[in-house]
Design a protein around this motif. Sequence first.
Motif, PDB file in Angstrom:
ATOM      1  N   ARG A 120     -26.113 -48.845 -12.287  1.00 37.48           N
ATOM      2  CA  ARG A 120     -24.243 -49.253 -13.410  1.00 37.48           C
ATOM      3  C   ARG A 120     -25.223 -49.204 -14.338  1.00 37.48           C
ATOM      4  N   ALA A 121     -26.185 -48.232 -15.476  1.00 36.94           N
ATOM      5  CA  ALA A 121     -26.297 -48.812 -16.426  1.00 36.94           C
ATOM      6  C   ALA A 121     -26.303 -49.975 -17.044  1.00 36.94           C
ATOM      7  N   ALA A 122     -27.597 -51.241 -16.836  1.00 34.39           N
ATOM      8  CA  ALA A 122     -27.477 -52.770 -16.733  1.00 34.39           C
ATOM      9  C   ALA A 122     -28.934 -52.886 -16.535  1.00 34.39           C
ATOM     10  N   SER A 123     -29.395 -53.395 -18.224  1.00 36.70           N
ATOM     11  CA  SER A 123     -30.927 -53.596 -17.922  1.00 36.70           C
ATOM     12  C   SER A 123     -30.675 -55.082 -17.912  1.00 36.70           C
ATOM     13  N   PRO A 124     -32.102 -55.252 -17.095  1.00 38.24           N
ATOM     14  CA  PRO A 124     -32.382 -56.771 -17.176  1.00 38.24           C
ATOM     15  C   PRO A 124     -32.291 -57.908 -18.291  1.00 38.24           C
ATOM     16  N   TYR A 125     -32.050 -59.418 -18.161  1.00 40.40           N
ATOM     17  CA  TYR A 125     -31.743 -60.051 -18.956  1.00 40.40           C
ATOM     18  C   TYR A 125     -31.562 -61.327 -18.563  1.00 40.40           C
ATOM     19  N   VAL A 126     -32.165 -62.985 -19.390  1.00 43.99           N
ATOM     20  CA  VAL A 126     -31.941 -64.023 -18.967  1.00 43.99           C
ATOM     21  C   VAL A 126     -31.436 -64.508 -19.575  1.00 43.99           C
ATOM     22  N   ALA A 127     -30.013 -64.783 -19.464  1.00 40.83           N
ATOM     23  CA  ALA A 127     -28.899 -66.085 -20.366  1.00 40.83           C
ATOM     24  C   ALA A 127     -28.588 -67.452 -21.226  1.00 40.83           C
ATOM     25  N   PHE A 128     -29.418 -68.192 -21.602  1.00 39.39           N
ATOM     26  CA  PHE A 128     -29.795 -69.346 -21.696  1.00 39.39           C
ATOM     27  C   PHE A 128     -29.158 -70.251 -22.816  1.00 39.39           C
ATOM     28  N   ARG A 129     -28.839 -70.906 -22.610  1.00 32.78           N
ATOM     29  CA  ARG A 129     -27.904 -72.048 -23.854  1.00 32.78           C
ATOM     30  C   ARG A 129     -28.778 -73.247 -23.513  1.00 32.78           C
ATOM     31  N   ALA A 130     -28.123 -73.883 -24.854  1.00 32.75           N
ATOM     32  CA  ALA A 130     -27.910 -75.376 -24.493  1.00 32.75           C
ATOM     33  C   ALA A 130     -27.281 -76.159 -23.077  1.00 32.75           C
ATOM     34  N   PRO A 131     -27.436 -77.127 -22.900  1.00 35.49           N
ATOM     35  CA  PRO A 131     -27.196 -78.008 -21.350  1.00 35.49           C
ATOM     36  C   PRO A 131     -25.500 -78.340 -22.144  1.00 35.49           C
ATOM     37  N   SER A 132     -25.857 -78.356 -22.953  1.00 36.27           N
ATOM     38  CA  SER A 132     -24.666 -79.163 -23.826  1.00 36.27           C
ATOM     39  C   SER A 132     -23.449 -78.084 -24.700  1.00 36.27           C
ATOM     40  N   ASN A 133     -23.378 -77.011 -23.962  1.00 36.49           N
ATOM     41  CA  ASN A 133     -22.706 -76.136 -24.084  1.00 36.49           C
ATOM     42  C   ASN A 133     -21.772 -76.092 -23.206  1.00 36.49           C
ATOM     43  N   GLN A 134     -21.374 -76.299 -22.346  1.00 36.28           N
ATOM     44  CA  GLN A 134     -19.984 -76.353 -21.866  1.00 36.28           C
ATOM     45  C   GLN A 134     -19.148 -77.876 -22.265  1.00 36.28           C
ATOM     46  N   ALA A 135     -19.777 -78.707 -22.955  1.00 35.22           N
ATOM     47  CA  ALA A 135     -19.372 -79.351 -23.183  1.00 35.22           C
ATOM     48  C   ALA A 135     -18.909 -79.759 -24.700  1.00 35.22           C
ATOM     49  N   ASP A 136     -19.556 -78.934 -25.985  1.00 32.17           N
ATOM     50  CA  ASP A 136     -19.731 -78.588 -26.760  1.00 32.17           C
ATOM     51  C   ASP A 136     -18.657 -77.588 -27.339  1.00 32.17           C
ATOM     52  N   ARG A 137     -18.562 -76.761 -25.841  1.00 34.79           N
ATOM     53  CA  ARG A 137     -17.300 -75.818 -25.939  1.00 34.79           C
ATOM     54  C   ARG A 137     -16.032 -76.588 -25.837  1.00 34.79           C
ATOM     55  N   ARG A 138     -16.110 -77.251 -25.418  1.00 33.08           N
ATOM     56  CA  ARG A 138     -15.006 -78.210 -25.100  1.00 33.08           C
ATOM     57  C   ARG A 138     -14.605 -79.245 -26.230  1.00 33.08           C
ATOM     58  N   ARG A 139     -15.047 -80.003 -26.534  1.00 31.92           N
ATOM     59  CA  ARG A 139     -14.930 -79.923 -27.700  1.00 31.92           C
ATOM     60  C   ARG A 139     -15.093 -79.465 -29.085  1.00 31.92           C
ATOM     61  N   ILE A 140     -14.457 -78.439 -28.853  1.00 26.31           N
ATOM     62  CA  ILE A 140     -14.454 -77.764 -30.183  1.00 26.31           C
ATOM     63  C   ILE A 140     -13.179 -77.214 -30.181  1.00 26.31           C
ATOM     64  N   LEU A 170     -30.935 -48.858 -24.378  1.00 28.80           N
ATOM     65  CA  LEU A 170     -31.153 -47.181 -24.532  1.00 28.80           C
ATOM     66  C   LEU A 170     -30.595 -46.539 -22.915  1.00 28.80           C
ATOM     67  N   VAL A 171     -29.942 -48.067 -22.052  1.00 30.89           N
ATOM     68  CA  VAL A 171     -29.940 -47.382 -21.225  1.00 30.89           C
ATOM     69  C   VAL A 171     -28.621 -46.122 -20.221  1.00 30.89           C
ATOM     70  N   HIS A 172     -27.681 -47.039 -21.164  1.00 33.50           N
ATOM     71  CA  HIS A 172     -26.559 -46.614 -22.186  1.00 33.50           C
ATOM     72  C   HIS A 172     -26.267 -45.082 -22.280  1.00 33.50           C
ATOM     73  N   VAL A 173     -27.592 -44.528 -22.707  1.00 29.99           N
ATOM     74  CA  VAL A 173     -27.485 -43.230 -23.562  1.00 29.99           C
ATOM     75  C   VAL A 173     -28.852 -42.311 -22.692  1.00 29.99           C
ATOM     76  N   ALA A 174     -29.708 -43.062 -21.825  1.00 32.48           N
ATOM     77  CA  ALA A 174     -30.581 -41.990 -20.862  1.00 32.48           C
ATOM     78  C   ALA A 174     -29.784 -41.546 -20.251  1.00 32.48           C
ATOM     79  N   SER A 175     -30.487 -40.624 -19.239  1.00 36.46           N
ATOM     80  CA  SER A 175     -30.270 -39.594 -18.485  1.00 36.46           C
ATOM     81  C   SER A 175     -29.893 -40.592 -17.089  1.00 36.46           C
ATOM     82  N   LYS A 176     -29.994 -40.026 -15.377  1.00 34.92           N
ATOM     83  CA  LYS A 176     -30.010 -41.211 -14.395  1.00 34.92           C
ATOM     84  C   LYS A 176     -31.872 -40.903 -13.828  1.00 34.92           C
ATOM     85  N   ASP A 177     -31.929 -40.120 -14.258  1.00 32.30           N
ATOM     86  CA  ASP A 177     -33.981 -40.450 -14.106  1.00 32.30           C
ATOM     87  C   ASP A 177     -34.117 -41.373 -15.315  1.00 32.30           C
ATOM     88  N   GLU A 178     -34.299 -40.925 -16.312  1.00 31.15           N
ATOM     89  CA  GLU A 178     -34.310 -41.532 -18.192  1.00 31.15           C
ATOM     90  C   GLU A 178     -34.368 -43.492 -17.632  1.00 31.15           C
TER      91      GLU A 178
END
Length: 183
Positions: free
Chosen positions: A55-75, A140-148
């Motif tokens: 699916r042309a997806a690289s590994p990642y881990v998303a992280f944010r402040a624990p307060s992020n959801q409340a911060d966004r609600r306050r915005i 680069l996963v978006h421009v690589a061949s399937k084997d690459e």
Amino acid sequence: MTRDQQDIWEREKRAVRQLRDALGKPVDQAIVETVAILRLLGFHTDSSCGGHFDRAASPYVAFRAPSNQADRRRIEEADTQVEKRRRKNQAFKHNAGELARLLPLVERFYETRDVPQSRRLICQGFGLIGYHLTAQSADLVHVASKDERRALVDAQRQEFDAFAEFMKAEFFGTKNDAPTRAA
């Protein structure tokens, strides 16, 4: 690692395996250890991917402040543009604080690790939303061949695995077990 440390580690991995994303999907097995050690180190992870060459997806881990959801609600609840801007700045600072905690760990990981720049893990910023720990070569996963793509995702996963082992050794105080060279 002592028996107590092993128990802590196994408990955290089990807890990570119980997590579900917004679509109800579990954490990919390929990224469980990275998510687990980041959580043990006090990072608030909220999504991740183990990488998928089909699916042309690289590994990642998303992280944010624990307060992020409340911060966004306050915005959203702000009455004026001035107040909205002030609250956005506060949310940005909270998330940037998490980045400031993670970067020194990534830097320490690479102090003695000799790998090509394209293989290195980096943090990509999304300010108000949070940050991703990902590979320099992620897009680069978006421009690589399937084997690459298969080879690229495998190399990215290996780097995440090495990072997880390094951070695990840091957390549990067993630094002699930490890898120092790329496989």
